[in-house]
Design a protein around this motif. Sequence first.
Motif, PDB file in Angstrom:
ATOM      1  N   ARG A 168       5.299 -69.779  74.236  1.00 42.23           N
ATOM      2  CA  ARG A 168       3.996 -69.138  74.343  1.00 42.23           C
ATOM      3  C   ARG A 168       3.854 -68.511  75.727  1.00 42.23           C
ATOM      4  NH1 ARG A 168      -1.538 -72.434  75.333  1.00 42.23           N
ATOM      5  NH2 ARG A 168      -3.063 -70.783  74.967  1.00 42.23           N
ATOM      6  N   ILE A 186       3.240 -65.567  70.984  1.00 42.18           N
ATOM      7  CA  ILE A 186       4.501 -66.286  70.871  1.00 42.18           C
ATOM      8  C   ILE A 186       5.626 -65.269  70.984  1.00 42.18           C
ATOM      9  CG2 ILE A 186       5.957 -67.733  69.414  1.00 42.18           C
ATOM     10  CD1 ILE A 186       3.430 -69.144  70.385  1.00 42.18           C
ATOM     11  N   CYS A 217       0.809 -72.237  69.521  1.00 48.16           N
ATOM     12  CA  CYS A 217       1.431 -72.606  70.784  1.00 48.16           C
ATOM     13  C   CYS A 217       2.610 -73.542  70.525  1.00 48.16           C
ATOM     14  CB  CYS A 217       0.420 -73.277  71.723  1.00 48.16           C
ATOM     15  SG  CYS A 217      -0.300 -74.816  71.079  1.00 48.16           S
TER      16      CYS A 217
END
Length: 361
Positions: A168, A186, A217
């Motif tokens: 992330r 991402i 995440c």
Amino acid sequence: MKNGYVMTSSERKGNFCWPSVARIPDGRLAVAASGFRLGHVCPFGKVAVSFSEDEGESWSAPRVVFDSPLDDRDAGICSWKGKIVLTTFNNTLYFQKKFAEEYYSGNDKAEILKYISSVSKEQEREFLGSYYLITDCEMNILRKGKLPISSPHGMSVLRDGSLFYAGRTYGHEDITGRKNDMVNRIGVMKSEDGENFGKPHWIDLPEKEVSEGVLFCEPYAVQLSSGRILLQIRAQKEGLFTVYQCFSDDGGRTFGVPQKLRVPEGEMRGSPPHLLETSGGELVLTYGYREKPYGQRARISRDGGENWGEEIVLRADGTSWDLGYPATAECADGSLITVYYQIPEGCKNRSIMYTKWSMQR
């Protein structure tokens, strides 16, 4: 199943969290974690590594490998070309101070605030970031760098020998406390030489979920023996704590839009994910379970991650939701060892613990 400890301490700064495990080039198992902490967030975190020479039955005392002036957190680990690759990240003094003032008291709060005031802005600018460290098997650092993404379990190695990192966007705020509007992204990065990673390739997240406030995440990716790359992502909002996944069939250049895992119950409740493809070709997914009974869970896929089997309960004796981040390695006899953090019964400190187990074939 057999349970035990990797890193544990009753000392005041005796918290160990967010581990990863790998077999390193000299044949030993190694666990990396963030340790020697006062609590879940504090500026004293250090990257520590413990080793096992007997397939996880016993572990060496944790050895500090990296200690910046900031809070060095989640530690990933993998073997690569005869070396070890560690990952970690830290956060800002602003965040540390804000957290300490809200959640700490007494001597702990005073010590944290005094320490934070001793770290200069110049030191913060120098050390703030998402790190990767390349070491030899004796943990001597050979190369150190920063990347624009981060993830708790770190990198994996592709079939062509390249390092592959799914993460992330690093940083929820800058040193002034200003929010970073790009954090819900991402990306994946690849390096053949451990030095040149290029820019991240960003993955298209499902628009409906993003618009509904789902946070994506803490991803992790592995390349399967088929050549496909499977990437899984922690997904959460109020009432949701699960895993989404997507595939790449072109070596990681492009990925499909992430979708929820297919599980027998309809929706999986647990995260973040770690993946292992065993020597027998099974895919092992391990994740933390933060609902009662708190603990660590696993699932097996025998069709390359398209579908996942019934939930396997590795532990259900967690004392609170504050646990998880399990990661798994294969032992020499084909059994599995999963490491994670959890607060043992009757103890106030978080410990790195393990479960040795075998799947049904």
